[in-house]
Design a protein around this motif. Sequence first.
Motif, PDB file in Angstrom:
ATOM      1  N   LYS A  12     109.317   5.672  21.243  1.00  0.00           N
ATOM      2  CA  LYS A  12     109.776   4.350  21.652  1.00  0.00           C
ATOM      3  C   LYS A  12     110.558   3.718  20.503  1.00  0.00           C
ATOM      4  CE  LYS A  12     106.109   3.275  24.981  1.00  0.00           C
ATOM      5  NZ  LYS A  12     104.997   2.347  25.328  1.00  0.00           N
ATOM      6  N   ARG A  13     111.634   3.048  20.861  1.00  0.00           N
ATOM      7  CA  ARG A  13     112.446   2.341  19.865  1.00  0.00           C
ATOM      8  C   ARG A  13     112.336   0.844  20.125  1.00  0.00           C
ATOM      9  NH1 ARG A  13     118.024   1.334  19.868  1.00  0.00           N
ATOM     10  NH2 ARG A  13     118.225   2.617  21.751  1.00  0.00           N
ATOM     11  N   PHE A  14     112.093   0.068  19.052  1.00  0.00           N
ATOM     12  CA  PHE A  14     111.860  -1.363  19.186  1.00  0.00           C
ATOM     13  C   PHE A  14     112.796  -2.185  18.307  1.00  0.00           C
ATOM     14  CE2 PHE A  14     107.726   0.659  19.902  1.00  0.00           C
ATOM     15  CZ  PHE A  14     107.346   0.104  21.106  1.00  0.00           C
ATOM     16  N   LYS A  15     113.138  -3.368  18.800  1.00  0.00           N
ATOM     17  CA  LYS A  15     113.774  -4.397  17.990  1.00  0.00           C
ATOM     18  C   LYS A  15     112.701  -5.412  17.641  1.00  0.00           C
ATOM     19  CE  LYS A  15     117.197  -8.129  18.103  1.00  0.00           C
ATOM     20  NZ  LYS A  15     118.233  -8.833  18.916  1.00  0.00           N
ATOM     21  N   ASN A  16     112.516  -5.674  16.357  1.00  0.00           N
ATOM     22  CA  ASN A  16     111.504  -6.616  15.885  1.00  0.00           C
ATOM     23  C   ASN A  16     112.197  -7.830  15.287  1.00  0.00           C
ATOM     24  OD1 ASN A  16     108.885  -4.589  15.692  1.00  0.00           O
ATOM     25  ND2 ASN A  16     110.815  -3.574  15.186  1.00  0.00           N
ATOM     26  N   ASN A  17     111.865  -9.016  15.774  1.00  0.00           N
ATOM     27  CA  ASN A  17     112.478 -10.245  15.280  1.00  0.00           C
ATOM     28  C   ASN A  17     111.377 -11.201  14.836  1.00  0.00           C
ATOM     29  OD1 ASN A  17     114.036 -12.490  14.755  1.00  0.00           O
ATOM     30  ND2 ASN A  17     115.228 -12.355  16.635  1.00  0.00           N
ATOM     31  N   ALA A  18     111.227 -11.364  13.518  1.00  0.00           N
ATOM     32  CA  ALA A  18     110.201 -12.248  12.968  1.00  0.00           C
ATOM     33  C   ALA A  18     110.659 -13.695  13.097  1.00  0.00           C
ATOM     34  CB  ALA A  18     109.929 -11.902  11.514  1.00  0.00           C
ATOM     35  N   LYS A  19     109.928 -14.476  13.890  1.00  0.00           N
ATOM     36  CA  LYS A  19     110.293 -15.864  14.136  1.00  0.00           C
ATOM     37  C   LYS A  19     109.704 -16.813  13.098  1.00  0.00           C
ATOM     38  CE  LYS A  19     112.445 -14.966  18.054  1.00  0.00           C
ATOM     39  NZ  LYS A  19     113.888 -15.217  18.264  1.00  0.00           N
TER      40      LYS A  19
ATOM     41  N   GLY B  18     115.057   0.198   9.827  1.00  0.00           N
ATOM     42  CA  GLY B  18     115.910  -0.714   9.065  1.00  0.00           C
ATOM     43  C   GLY B  18     116.610  -1.687   9.990  1.00  0.00           C
ATOM     44  N   PRO B  19     117.840  -2.075   9.685  1.00  0.00           N
ATOM     45  CA  PRO B  19     118.552  -3.066  10.505  1.00  0.00           C
ATOM     46  C   PRO B  19     118.806  -2.570  11.923  1.00  0.00           C
ATOM     47  CG  PRO B  19     120.041  -2.034   8.937  1.00  0.00           C
ATOM     48  CD  PRO B  19     118.661  -1.596   8.555  1.00  0.00           C
ATOM     49  N   THR B  20     118.858  -3.499  12.870  1.00  0.00           N
ATOM     50  CA  THR B  20     119.076  -3.144  14.274  1.00  0.00           C
ATOM     51  C   THR B  20     120.492  -2.641  14.523  1.00  0.00           C
ATOM     52  OG1 THR B  20     119.618  -5.456  14.750  1.00  0.00           O
ATOM     53  CG2 THR B  20     117.339  -4.770  15.110  1.00  0.00           C
TER      54      THR B  20
ATOM     55  N   LYS C  88     108.707 -11.242  17.611  1.00  0.00           N
ATOM     56  CA  LYS C  88     109.093 -10.842  18.959  1.00  0.00           C
ATOM     57  C   LYS C  88     109.435  -9.359  18.926  1.00  0.00           C
ATOM     58  CE  LYS C  88     112.355 -11.818  22.715  1.00  0.00           C
ATOM     59  NZ  LYS C  88     113.502 -12.659  23.167  1.00  0.00           N
ATOM     60  N   LEU C  89     108.729  -8.591  19.732  1.00  0.00           N
ATOM     61  CA  LEU C  89     108.903  -7.137  19.773  1.00  0.00           C
ATOM     62  C   LEU C  89     109.514  -6.765  21.118  1.00  0.00           C
ATOM     63  CD1 LEU C  89     107.899  -4.616  17.959  1.00  0.00           C
ATOM     64  CD2 LEU C  89     106.198  -4.371  19.746  1.00  0.00           C
ATOM     65  N   THR C  90     110.734  -6.232  21.102  1.00  0.00           N
ATOM     66  CA  THR C  90     111.452  -5.875  22.326  1.00  0.00           C
ATOM     67  C   THR C  90     111.644  -4.366  22.398  1.00  0.00           C
ATOM     68  OG1 THR C  90     112.662  -7.977  22.231  1.00  0.00           O
ATOM     69  CG2 THR C  90     113.522  -6.262  23.702  1.00  0.00           C
ATOM     70  N   LEU C  91     111.254  -3.778  23.521  1.00  0.00           N
ATOM     71  CA  LEU C  91     111.416  -2.343  23.712  1.00  0.00           C
ATOM     72  C   LEU C  91     112.882  -2.029  24.044  1.00  0.00           C
ATOM     73  CD1 LEU C  91     110.113   0.473  23.976  1.00  0.00           C
ATOM     74  CD2 LEU C  91     109.705  -0.044  26.395  1.00  0.00           C
ATOM     75  N   SER C  92     113.496  -1.190  23.209  1.00  0.00           N
ATOM     76  CA  SER C  92     114.898  -0.820  23.416  1.00  0.00           C
ATOM     77  C   SER C  92     115.040   0.500  24.160  1.00  0.00           C
ATOM     78  CB  SER C  92     115.621  -0.707  22.064  1.00  0.00           C
ATOM     79  OG  SER C  92     115.560  -1.920  21.352  1.00  0.00           O
ATOM     80  N   GLN C  93     114.105   1.412  23.924  1.00  0.00           N
ATOM     81  CA  GLN C  93     114.183   2.736  24.539  1.00  0.00           C
ATOM     82  C   GLN C  93     112.798   3.351  24.619  1.00  0.00           C
ATOM     83  OE1 GLN C  93     116.631   5.524  22.375  1.00  0.00           O
ATOM     84  NE2 GLN C  93     116.805   6.949  24.070  1.00  0.00           N
ATOM     85  N   ASN C  94     112.538   4.046  25.711  1.00  0.00           N
ATOM     86  CA  ASN C  94     111.271   4.752  25.888  1.00  0.00           C
ATOM     87  C   ASN C  94     111.599   6.155  26.397  1.00  0.00           C
ATOM     88  OD1 ASN C  94     108.654   5.562  26.252  1.00  0.00           O
ATOM     89  ND2 ASN C  94     108.215   4.186  27.962  1.00  0.00           N
TER      90      ASN C  94
END
Length: 242
Positions: A117-124, A207-209, A91-97
């Motif tokens: 762009k800054r993203f939060k990546n959550n491997a399900k 690295g970590p969110t 799951k790739l969520t856009l945090s900042q553009n």
Amino acid sequence: MLNKRLMLTTILVVSFILTGCNGQGKSNHQAQSNSTSSSSQQVKTPEKSASDQATMKPYKVPSAEKNNRNYRKSGLLSFPGQFAYDQAGTKLTLSQNKRLNQKTTSQGINYQITDIKRFKNNAKTKRALQMAQQAFNIGQIPNPYQTLQIKFNVKNTSSHAVKIDGIQKISLNGSRSVAANGISDPSAGQVINKNSTRTFSAMILVGPTSFKVGQVSVQFSGSFNDSGQSVAKAPAPIIVNL
């Protein structure tokens, strides 16, 4: 490490699908004459990641996520909060553009950063996390993890074609340097023809969110001829406040 191409071509976990760009591994012009002269040569191309992505069964996005107004099936994320899933289940969520127009120049070679762009990546899934590790050639990646996408133009105003070595160094918050294998840069080793401009998109593993990125310093390379000889020195770094 020259000619490391097709890196992350279809891997959404590092977001190249968001801009429709083809990726490739970090390169260095000095590889032709000195195989130990650059730390960027340590990066390996994860060919297996691309082949796995092409043959795997697509991840089934939960219905609740599909019905979320921020879900984008296309993977094209423009506004903070929007998210998408890749085939492996990240799951790739856009945090900042952040739109930009910051430039740096050195003797006929001009770099312009147009967007970060800054993203939060959550491997399900386990496979999704493994593919991210292969993509960045790193044994362990925290989950969820954070990435930056840097879009930039390179313009050659000289009367002859030159080669560039792309992004040489990324520093975060003025002091923390990103390891060479945490930078996936398709511009490295590319030729910029005379009086022409090319656009690239690089991915940075932060690295970590939990790590708060307030500033990014981007150091680009100078330019070189076919023999690896310097044509223009490296320009001053571009510093971006997020």
